[in-house]
Design a protein around this motif. Structure first.
Motif, PDB file in Angstrom:
ATOM      1  N   GLY B  54       0.804  -1.207   0.000  1.00 45.32           N
ATOM      2  CA  GLY B  54       0.000   0.000   0.000  1.00 45.32           C
ATOM      3  C   GLY B  54       0.839   1.260   0.000  1.00 45.32           C
ATOM      4  O   GLY B  54       1.995   1.260  -0.440  1.00 45.32           O
ATOM      5  N   GLU B  55       0.226   2.328   0.516  1.00 43.40           N
ATOM      6  CA  GLU B  55       0.881   3.630   0.430  1.00 43.40           C
ATOM      7  C   GLU B  55       0.560   4.439   1.681  1.00 43.40           C
ATOM      8  O   GLU B  55      -0.556   4.407   2.172  1.00 43.40           O
ATOM      9  CB  GLU B  55       0.357   4.363  -0.811  1.00 43.40           C
ATOM     10  CG  GLU B  55       1.098   5.650  -1.079  1.00 43.40           C
ATOM     11  CD  GLU B  55       0.447   6.463  -2.205  1.00 43.40           C
ATOM     12  OE1 GLU B  55       1.168   6.804  -3.144  1.00 43.40           O
ATOM     13  OE2 GLU B  55      -0.763   6.761  -2.109  1.00 43.40           O
ATOM     14  N   VAL B  56       1.573   5.159   2.166  1.00 46.49           N
ATOM     15  CA  VAL B  56       1.380   5.998   3.358  1.00 46.49           C
ATOM     16  C   VAL B  56       1.504   7.470   2.968  1.00 46.49           C
ATOM     17  O   VAL B  56       2.531   7.886   2.424  1.00 46.49           O
ATOM     18  CB  VAL B  56       2.418   5.663   4.449  1.00 46.49           C
ATOM     19  CG1 VAL B  56       2.268   6.611   5.643  1.00 46.49           C
ATOM     20  CG2 VAL B  56       2.275   4.210   4.889  1.00 46.49           C
ATOM     21  N   THR B  57       0.442   8.232   3.199  1.00 48.29           N
ATOM     22  CA  THR B  57       0.472   9.664   2.903  1.00 48.29           C
ATOM     23  C   THR B  57       0.493  10.449   4.221  1.00 48.29           C
ATOM     24  O   THR B  57      -0.344  10.223   5.088  1.00 48.29           O
ATOM     25  CB  THR B  57      -0.783  10.077   2.103  1.00 48.29           C
ATOM     26  OG1 THR B  57      -0.835   9.282   0.919  1.00 48.29           O
ATOM     27  CG2 THR B  57      -0.733  11.548   1.723  1.00 48.29           C
ATOM     28  N   ILE B  58       1.459  11.336   4.323  1.00 52.57           N
ATOM     29  CA  ILE B  58       1.567  12.169   5.520  1.00 52.57           C
ATOM     30  C   ILE B  58       0.919  13.511   5.203  1.00 52.57           C
ATOM     31  O   ILE B  58       1.131  14.062   4.119  1.00 52.57           O
ATOM     32  CB  ILE B  58       3.046  12.418   5.895  1.00 52.57           C
ATOM     33  CG1 ILE B  58       3.874  11.137   5.810  1.00 52.57           C
ATOM     34  CG2 ILE B  58       3.150  13.086   7.254  1.00 52.57           C
ATOM     35  CD1 ILE B  58       3.531  10.068   6.801  1.00 52.57           C
ATOM     36  N   ILE B  59       0.126  14.019   6.123  1.00 55.76           N
ATOM     37  CA  ILE B  59      -0.541  15.299   5.849  1.00 55.76           C
ATOM     38  C   ILE B  59      -0.414  16.205   7.063  1.00 55.76           C
ATOM     39  O   ILE B  59      -0.472  15.746   8.210  1.00 55.76           O
ATOM     40  CB  ILE B  59      -2.020  15.042   5.455  1.00 55.76           C
ATOM     41  CG1 ILE B  59      -2.771  16.354   5.218  1.00 55.76           C
ATOM     42  CG2 ILE B  59      -2.755  14.211   6.487  1.00 55.76           C
ATOM     43  CD1 ILE B  59      -4.131  16.138   4.562  1.00 55.76           C
ATOM     44  N   THR B  60      -0.164  17.476   6.811  1.00 54.01           N
ATOM     45  CA  THR B  60      -0.146  18.412   7.932  1.00 54.01           C
ATOM     46  C   THR B  60      -0.782  19.715   7.506  1.00 54.01           C
ATOM     47  O   THR B  60      -0.804  20.064   6.314  1.00 54.01           O
ATOM     48  CB  THR B  60       1.287  18.679   8.454  1.00 54.01           C
ATOM     49  OG1 THR B  60       1.189  19.311   9.737  1.00 54.01           O
ATOM     50  CG2 THR B  60       2.084  19.617   7.543  1.00 54.01           C
ATOM     51  N   MET B  61      -1.326  20.438   8.499  1.00 49.57           N
ATOM     52  CA  MET B  61      -1.745  21.815   8.259  1.00 49.57           C
ATOM     53  C   MET B  61      -0.842  22.668   9.127  1.00 49.57           C
ATOM     54  O   MET B  61      -0.765  22.447  10.338  1.00 49.57           O
ATOM     55  CB  MET B  61      -3.203  21.993   8.685  1.00 49.57           C
ATOM     56  CG  MET B  61      -3.726  23.387   8.389  1.00 49.57           C
ATOM     57  SD  MET B  61      -5.349  23.666   9.146  1.00 49.57           S
ATOM     58  CE  MET B  61      -4.859  24.358  10.708  1.00 49.57           C
ATOM     59  N   GLY B  62      -0.156  23.621   8.514  1.00 50.38           N
ATOM     60  CA  GLY B  62       0.756  24.420   9.322  1.00 50.38           C
ATOM     61  C   GLY B  62       1.511  25.411   8.474  1.00 50.38           C
ATOM     62  O   GLY B  62       1.422  25.384   7.249  1.00 50.38           O
ATOM     63  N   PRO B  63       2.260  26.287   9.138  1.00 50.09           N
ATOM     64  CA  PRO B  63       3.033  27.314   8.420  1.00 50.09           C
ATOM     65  C   PRO B  63       4.112  26.668   7.541  1.00 50.09           C
ATOM     66  O   PRO B  63       4.376  25.470   7.668  1.00 50.09           O
ATOM     67  CB  PRO B  63       3.660  28.131   9.551  1.00 50.09           C
ATOM     68  CG  PRO B  63       3.677  27.227  10.741  1.00 50.09           C
ATOM     69  CD  PRO B  63       2.482  26.336  10.582  1.00 50.09           C
ATOM     70  N   PRO B  64       4.738  27.464   6.655  1.00 52.30           N
ATOM     71  CA  PRO B  64       5.718  26.885   5.723  1.00 52.30           C
ATOM     72  C   PRO B  64       6.769  26.019   6.411  1.00 52.30           C
ATOM     73  O   PRO B  64       7.132  24.959   5.898  1.00 52.30           O
ATOM     74  CB  PRO B  64       6.350  28.119   5.076  1.00 52.30           C
ATOM     75  CG  PRO B  64       5.282  29.162   5.145  1.00 52.30           C
ATOM     76  CD  PRO B  64       4.521  28.896   6.405  1.00 52.30           C
ATOM     77  N   GLN B  65       7.246  26.430   7.601  1.00 53.30           N
ATOM     78  CA  GLN B  65       8.329  25.650   8.211  1.00 53.30           C
ATOM     79  C   GLN B  65       7.878  24.268   8.697  1.00 53.30           C
ATOM     80  O   GLN B  65       8.711  23.421   9.019  1.00 53.30           O
ATOM     81  CB  GLN B  65       9.017  26.424   9.346  1.00 53.30           C
ATOM     82  CG  GLN B  65       8.132  26.741  10.533  1.00 53.30           C
ATOM     83  CD  GLN B  65       7.470  28.116  10.404  1.00 53.30           C
ATOM     84  OE1 GLN B  65       7.249  28.613   9.296  1.00 53.30           O
ATOM     85  NE2 GLN B  65       7.161  28.735  11.529  1.00 53.30           N
ATOM     86  N   ALA B  66       6.555  24.040   8.740  1.00 58.14           N
ATOM     87  CA  ALA B  66       6.059  22.727   9.170  1.00 58.14           C
ATOM     88  C   ALA B  66       6.457  21.629   8.191  1.00 58.14           C
ATOM     89  O   ALA B  66       6.329  20.445   8.474  1.00 58.14           O
ATOM     90  CB  ALA B  66       4.537  22.757   9.332  1.00 58.14           C
ATOM     91  N   VAL B  67       6.976  22.034   7.060  1.00 60.10           N
ATOM     92  CA  VAL B  67       7.463  21.073   6.073  1.00 60.10           C
ATOM     93  C   VAL B  67       8.537  20.171   6.677  1.00 60.10           C
ATOM     94  O   VAL B  67       8.699  19.009   6.293  1.00 60.10           O
ATOM     95  CB  VAL B  67       7.967  21.825   4.811  1.00 60.10           C
ATOM     96  CG1 VAL B  67       9.281  22.535   5.074  1.00 60.10           C
ATOM     97  CG2 VAL B  67       8.094  20.883   3.627  1.00 60.10           C
ATOM     98  N   ASP B  68       9.261  20.693   7.678  1.00 60.86           N
ATOM     99  CA  ASP B  68      10.298  19.871   8.322  1.00 60.86           C
ATOM    100  C   ASP B  68       9.704  18.634   8.997  1.00 60.86           C
ATOM    101  O   ASP B  68      10.320  17.575   9.019  1.00 60.86           O
ATOM    102  CB  ASP B  68      11.075  20.699   9.356  1.00 60.86           C
ATOM    103  CG  ASP B  68      11.952  21.755   8.691  1.00 60.86           C
ATOM    104  OD1 ASP B  68      12.234  21.609   7.482  1.00 60.86           O
ATOM    105  OD2 ASP B  68      12.346  22.721   9.366  1.00 60.86           O
TER     106      ASP B  68
END
Lengths: 549, 262
Positions: B54-68
């Protein structure tokens, strides 16, 4: 360029701002910590502890002491490991009240910021103020250029650090300068010496030198200090050759050296540093911290040789090593602390801990190159432990800290049984090409004797700490003899007897091994020129000549 | 099996200080990390993928630095990431956060959603359950053990309670919240970190999400934080220093009596 510098006479102080402790009972009771350092090797004693709050106070105390021929010990945070800050009589000057950050400078030609602070500022405070840019203390201080530099610094989007990054952050700035401390990042950035741009210091006669790097350079092996009365003090640069290693042994000496370097690392025997200007660097945008695991010590050492070679594809910030016995500790402690390191299998015999900077553009190239080098030495990047963020780094630091922590606990337990037992930890470094031979020498010697020991430390600088853990007084004696043997071997291989802890009062015999009697007498000559009555930090680095005892 | 793991970037809690004047968190200079409970969620998802594909998708809502935080989860083994970021999302409470995440997830196929039980900054433990409600799927919270049925259509989870644990079975799709002990989150390695930087990362703003701006961010938040304050410091105890043990005992008895302890 000149080899001359003018010493400045500054206003005398009435010493009203100086806290003085001179009750003998109070000194031995409340102020017992001021009679000791982290070596816990000396029973310090002093008639009086003075806490000056200005440079004028220090100048007045020193010139008075000179008139009365009273020995003076200068003290910082007493985090040293060689007794350098421990008084053995006379008076003690502690700089804890000189703890202000002063101002920032900016050098456009190097795009470099610096921060100037008093000698009693805690390193941890400076580090924190710089990284968080919490510098409100500097507002309104210094010249208008310095105020502009501060504003420019605050507006700069990058994060900055004091690059040497000494591990013992409870040290003070005067101490790390007087002892030329090193740190985690010395492999890439050098020692404190390399980042000191300017110092102010009070000489024994109470006059002040303000030395900016690059402004006073030795000519024909001499410096000339012009005192305020016009008298010229001539200082002759010692002629010995320093080892090409990380080094904190003896006075710095090179033919065309900078005067500032004579005082950095001089362990307080030539004057009292009151102010230090330190260079800062911007942190790279991305940094990867890694623990790589190897099936043998040989593989790990070979990896180090290859990855630090001049043509290496990855420039490391630091390279640290943990040998087989250190690994046993890490394995046991990590599992009980709930840190599961999957790659740390029973087959793992050595860890190399390192860090490197990268950009989005060169990341793949660097990782693939690193992978090849790791593969060459029976390791891989898949089996490594790597991190980009603080939590991962903190976890790794915790793991690293298991080693000294366990060693100290073991020693404390044994000490309860035999009071004489103490840890024997080496501080020697050798030139790059001698690392393999020196490491083998350590092993052969210690294995044959059956002593309990472990090897870990700054392998990038060929500066490994061998910790011997004696189980009884007989082993202490054996270990101390080994220390001398190791020191001799380090010198024989062109290395140093003290790479970062310095000489202090504890290791003077080793310094003789390194520079011979002639070298010692040249250091004595420098000392005599600046401190004719031999009063400052007596017993540090070189023995007190008989006529002054 | 398609698994979605919503994560949050949080300030490292040991370092957080509160501005005494404004009552808000001082975030300057405080390092940000992937919420530790989310690490268990990511690890659980990767283990399921390793076992069942299968596949694992990570999702976040947050400011640009949350990309870390996304990179960290990708370095552990996530396959792709979605970053919901827009000024319009800022100031969201748990409801607006769950709503925003739900709008994105509704557009996606999934069999399971795994969240950390709570974020270590807000400690509300609400976003996971709210998300399940908004999506109309079952939820099993505080999970410390997770297994799939043989046909891969149901999960059996052990959920922690105050008294012990409950064994709960649910049909997919389902939302799980992970607690400490579910697994040992793996340590990232060099290769994983490098690959993370090359995995697909989709950035979605409010317009792309296509939501009414009154329903997201501060505007879409029915609750507001009125005040944040540190718990009152415990004052030190007393020290009885009488030399005579009888006198000392007397003082202790008096003290305990005054406090109503005896």
């Amino acid at each position: 360029m000149t080899n001359q510098i003018r010493a400045e006479k500054i206003a005398t102080s009435d010493l009203s701002g100086v806290k003085i402790v001179d009750d003998p009972e109070e000194i031995t009771d409340t102020y017992a910590l001021y009679l000791d350092d982290e070596s816990h090797s000396f029973d310090g004693k002093t008639e009086r502890i003075l806490f000056p709050s200005t440079e004028n106070d220090i100048a007045t105390i020193l010139s008075d002491a000179m008139q009365n021929a009273t020995p003076v010990t200068i003290q910082g945070a007493r985090t040293g490991l060689t007794g350098g800050a421990v008084p053995l009589g006379g008076i003690t000057i502690n700089l804890e009240k000189m703890n202000s950050l002063l101002y920032m400078n900016y050098y456009p030609e190097k795009d470099m910021f610096s921060i100037t602070a008093q000698a009693g500022v805690l390193l941890e405070d400076l580090v924190k103020a710089v990284i968080t840019k919490d510098l409100s203390e500097l507002e309104g201080k210094g010249s208008s250029e310095q105020q502009d530099a501060l504003q420019k610094f605050l507006a700069d989007g990058r994060e900055f650090i004091f690059p040497v990054d000494p591990t013992e952050t409870s040290a003070w700035l005067g101490g790390i300068t007087a002892c030329n401390a090193s740190g985690a990042r010395t492999f890439k950035y050098g020692a404190v010496r390399d980042w000191v741009l300017r110092i102010r210091m009070v000489l024994m006669n109470g006059e002040v030198l303000d030395i900016r790097r690059g402004s006073v350079i030795a000519e024909n092996g001499k410096f000339e200090i012009i005192n305020s009365d016009g008298f010229i003090t001539e200082v002759t640069v010692p002629t010995y050759r320093m080892p090409p290693t990380k080094n904190a042994a003896g006075l710095y000496a090179k033919p065309n050296m900078d005067l500032i370097d004579l005082f950095i690392g001089s362990e307080g025997i030539l004057g009292v540093i009151t102010e230090v200007e330190l260079g800062l660097v911007a942190l790279p945008e991305s940094m990867m911290t890694v623990m790589a695991f190897f099936p043998s010590e040989k593989d790990a050492v070979d990896f180090v040789y290859e990855i630090r070679a001049p043509d290496s594809p990855v420039q490391m910030e630091f390279l640290e090593y943990f040998g087989p016995n250190a690994l046993k500790i890490i394995r046991e402690k990590a599992s009980s602390a709930g840190i599961k390191v999957p790659a740390l299998t029973d087959a793992t015999q050595a860890i190399v801990f390192f860090e490197f900077a990268f950009t989005d553009e060169d990341m793949e190239e660097k990782v693939m190159a690193l992978e090849m080098v790791l593969n060459n030495h029976n390791s891989s990047s898949e089996s490594s432990w790597a991190g980009l963020d603080r939590t991962e780094l903190e976890k790794m630091k915790t793991v690293r800290h298991f080693v000294p922590e366990t060693v100290n606990a073991t020693i404390a337990m044994r000490k309860a049984q035999y009071h004489e037992v103490h840890k024997i930890g080496t501080d020697m470094a050798v030139p790059d090409e001698a690392l393999r031979e020196y490491l083998k020498f350590y092993r052969d010697t210690l294995e044959e004797q059956g002593l309990e020991y472990l090897v870990w430390g700054h392998i990038g600088n060929n500066h490994l700490h061998v910790n011997i853990l004696p189980r009884n007084p007989a082993e202490v004696e054996l270990g101390m003899k080994d220390y001398m043997i190791f020191a001799k071997k380090a010198v024989e291989l062109g290395g140093t007897v003290a790479a970062e802890h310095g000489i202090g009062k504890l290791k003077r015999d080793f310094l003789v091994l390194m520079y011979g009697e002639k070298g010692i007498s040249e250091m004595q000559a420098v000392k005599r020129a600046l401190d004719p009555k031999w009063l400052l930090n007596r017993g540090n680095m070189i023995a007190v000549p008989e006529e002054f005892q | 099996m398609k698994i979605i793991v919503p994560v949050k970037q949080v300030p490292e809690v040991a370092e957080v200080k509160i501005n005494p004047e404004t009552g808000t968190l001082i975030r300057d200079g405080v390092p940000s990390i992937l919420n530790p409970f989310d690490e268990y969620a990511v690890e659980a998802a990767i283990q399921l993928k390793e076992a069942h594909g299968g596949e694992v998708t990570i999702i976040t809502m947050g400011p640009p630095q949350a990309v870390d935080a996304l990179y960290k989860a990708l370095a552990m083994g996530g396959d792709r990431a979605i970053h919901l970021t827009d000024r319009a999302f800022a100031g969201a409470d748990t409801w607006a956060t769950a709503f925003t995440l739900a709008q994105q997830i509704k557009k996606m196929e999934f069999d399971m959603i795994i969240c950390g039980k709570q974020a270590i900054d807000g400690d509300t433990a609400q976003v996971g359950p709210e998300l399940a409600e908004l999506l109309g799927i079952p939820q099993i919270c505080y999970v410390r053990h997770l297994e799939m049925s043989e046909d891969g259509k149901t999960v059996i989870a052990h959920r922690e309670t105050d008294e012990g644990y409950e064994v709960v079975k649910a049909k997919l799709p389902v939302l799980i919240t992970a607690t400490k002990g579910l697994n040992e989150p793996r340590l990232p390695n060099i290769m994983g970190i490098m690959k993370a930087k090359k995995k697909p990362l989709e950035v979605v703003d409010a317009a792309a999400l296509g939501v009414n701006e009154d329903l997201i961010g501060l505007k879409g938040s029915p609750t507001a934080v009125r005040k944040v304050f540190p718990p009152e410091k415990r004052s030190g105890g007393i020290k009885i220093e009488a030399e005579d043990p009888k006198e000392a005992a007397k003082q202790l008895v008096e003290f305990l009596a005054k406090k109503g302890a005896i």
